[in-house]
Design a protein around this motif. Structure first.
Motif, PDB file in Angstrom:
ATOM      1  N   ALA A 129     -27.648 -40.160 -75.851  1.00  0.00           N
ATOM      2  CA  ALA A 129     -27.139 -40.695 -74.588  1.00  0.00           C
ATOM      3  C   ALA A 129     -27.827 -42.006 -74.229  1.00  0.00           C
ATOM      4  CB  ALA A 129     -27.328 -39.669 -73.471  1.00  0.00           C
ATOM      5  N   ALA A 130     -29.150 -42.060 -74.383  1.00  0.00           N
ATOM      6  CA  ALA A 130     -29.884 -43.291 -74.077  1.00  0.00           C
ATOM      7  C   ALA A 130     -29.455 -44.423 -75.007  1.00  0.00           C
ATOM      8  CB  ALA A 130     -31.381 -43.053 -74.190  1.00  0.00           C
ATOM      9  N   GLY A 131     -29.291 -44.111 -76.285  1.00  0.00           N
ATOM     10  CA  GLY A 131     -28.842 -45.135 -77.240  1.00  0.00           C
ATOM     11  C   GLY A 131     -27.449 -45.630 -76.926  1.00  0.00           C
TER      12      GLY A 131
ATOM     13  N   GLN B 264     -27.440 -48.553 -64.919  1.00  0.00           N
ATOM     14  CA  GLN B 264     -27.628 -48.103 -66.301  1.00  0.00           C
ATOM     15  C   GLN B 264     -29.094 -47.860 -66.624  1.00  0.00           C
ATOM     16  OE1 GLN B 264     -24.038 -50.126 -68.632  1.00  0.00           O
ATOM     17  NE2 GLN B 264     -25.162 -48.449 -69.509  1.00  0.00           N
ATOM     18  N   ALA B 265     -29.998 -48.628 -66.028  1.00  0.00           N
ATOM     19  CA  ALA B 265     -31.430 -48.425 -66.303  1.00  0.00           C
ATOM     20  C   ALA B 265     -31.879 -47.033 -65.856  1.00  0.00           C
ATOM     21  CB  ALA B 265     -32.261 -49.520 -65.647  1.00  0.00           C
ATOM     22  N   PRO B 266     -31.575 -46.583 -64.622  1.00  0.00           N
ATOM     23  CA  PRO B 266     -31.974 -45.218 -64.258  1.00  0.00           C
ATOM     24  C   PRO B 266     -31.282 -44.150 -65.118  1.00  0.00           C
ATOM     25  CG  PRO B 266     -31.260 -46.431 -62.310  1.00  0.00           C
ATOM     26  CD  PRO B 266     -31.026 -47.295 -63.496  1.00  0.00           C
ATOM     27  N   MET B 267     -30.049 -44.415 -65.544  1.00  0.00           N
ATOM     28  CA  MET B 267     -29.366 -43.425 -66.389  1.00  0.00           C
ATOM     29  C   MET B 267     -30.051 -43.311 -67.748  1.00  0.00           C
ATOM     30  SD  MET B 267     -25.371 -43.990 -65.183  1.00  0.00           S
ATOM     31  CE  MET B 267     -24.837 -44.334 -66.775  1.00  0.00           C
ATOM     32  N   ILE B 268     -30.506 -44.423 -68.297  1.00  0.00           N
ATOM     33  CA  ILE B 268     -31.244 -44.390 -69.562  1.00  0.00           C
ATOM     34  C   ILE B 268     -32.561 -43.646 -69.361  1.00  0.00           C
ATOM     35  CG2 ILE B 268     -32.475 -45.821 -71.242  1.00  0.00           C
ATOM     36  CD1 ILE B 268     -30.213 -47.893 -70.906  1.00  0.00           C
TER      37      ILE B 268
ATOM     38  N   ILE C 265     -33.203 -41.296 -67.183  1.00  0.00           N
ATOM     39  CA  ILE C 265     -32.911 -39.866 -67.050  1.00  0.00           C
ATOM     40  C   ILE C 265     -32.622 -39.245 -68.419  1.00  0.00           C
ATOM     41  CG2 ILE C 265     -31.210 -38.237 -66.142  1.00  0.00           C
ATOM     42  CD1 ILE C 265     -31.041 -40.112 -63.671  1.00  0.00           C
ATOM     43  N   ALA C 266     -31.893 -39.967 -69.262  1.00  0.00           N
ATOM     44  CA  ALA C 266     -31.588 -39.447 -70.600  1.00  0.00           C
ATOM     45  C   ALA C 266     -32.879 -39.302 -71.418  1.00  0.00           C
ATOM     46  CB  ALA C 266     -30.612 -40.380 -71.311  1.00  0.00           C
ATOM     47  N   LEU C 267     -33.781 -40.253 -71.284  1.00  0.00           N
ATOM     48  CA  LEU C 267     -35.049 -40.153 -72.016  1.00  0.00           C
ATOM     49  C   LEU C 267     -35.947 -39.071 -71.439  1.00  0.00           C
ATOM     50  CD1 LEU C 267     -35.780 -43.914 -72.705  1.00  0.00           C
ATOM     51  CD2 LEU C 267     -34.973 -42.171 -74.304  1.00  0.00           C
ATOM     52  N   LYS C 268     -35.803 -38.798 -70.145  1.00  0.00           N
ATOM     53  CA  LYS C 268     -36.552 -37.695 -69.550  1.00  0.00           C
ATOM     54  C   LYS C 268     -36.098 -36.363 -70.139  1.00  0.00           C
ATOM     55  CE  LYS C 268     -37.608 -38.172 -65.229  1.00  0.00           C
ATOM     56  NZ  LYS C 268     -37.579 -38.156 -63.760  1.00  0.00           N
ATOM     57  N   ALA C 269     -34.822 -36.267 -70.444  1.00  0.00           N
ATOM     58  CA  ALA C 269     -34.305 -35.051 -71.076  1.00  0.00           C
ATOM     59  C   ALA C 269     -34.893 -34.865 -72.472  1.00  0.00           C
ATOM     60  CB  ALA C 269     -32.777 -35.101 -71.156  1.00  0.00           C
ATOM     61  N   VAL C 270     -35.243 -35.958 -73.130  1.00  0.00           N
ATOM     62  CA  VAL C 270     -35.847 -35.880 -74.451  1.00  0.00           C
ATOM     63  C   VAL C 270     -37.219 -35.209 -74.342  1.00  0.00           C
ATOM     64  CG1 VAL C 270     -36.794 -37.257 -76.347  1.00  0.00           C
ATOM     65  CG2 VAL C 270     -34.617 -37.885 -75.319  1.00  0.00           C
TER      66      VAL C 270
END
Length: 118
Positions: free
Chosen positions: A66-68, A105-109, A111-116
């Motif tokens: 998702a982040a990518g 998009q920055a906060p969404m990235i 959040i996706a990396l937080k899921a990692v």
């Protein structure tokens, strides 16, 4: 009748390999150039990443995916905003939406990396 001199076998294989690589690169380039295909592929990847985020076993890979994806489509979103702002036919609310989504998009990235990490 004289025949052309034959190349040694290793040179023939190298020439055939170069031709095959050039043909494959040309086909790959053509297949990804159509905007509709890119939209469909990125949409499918987005759905897959979202589904992976739901399952704890695949959450790490889904977060990276998702982040990518969000990072990869950001230039297209910038281009879309630029095109929309230049358009005389686009309504004001549409132009505002195009600009407003870029900093999100920055906060969404993030959040996706937080899921990692979870």
């Amino acid at each position: 009748m004289t025949s052309a001199p034959r190349r040694p076998p290793h040179r023939r294989r190298c020439a055939a390999l170069r031709q095959a690589q050039a043909l494959r690169a040309d086909r790959a380039g053509r297949s990804c150039r159509t905007p509709r295909r890119l939209v469909l592929v990125s949409g499918a990847v987005e759905i897959a990443a979202g589904a992976m985020l739901l399952d704890p076993r695949s959450r790490r890979f889904g977060g990276v995916l998702a982040a990518g994806l969000l990072a990869a489509v950001f230039p297209a979103n910038v281009q879309m905003a630029a095109d929309g702002l230049r358009s005389r036919r686009a309504p004001a609310w549409y132009k505002i939406g195009l600009i407003a989504r870029l900093p999100l998009q920055a906060p969404m990235i993030r959040i996706a990396l937080k899921a990692v990490r979870s």
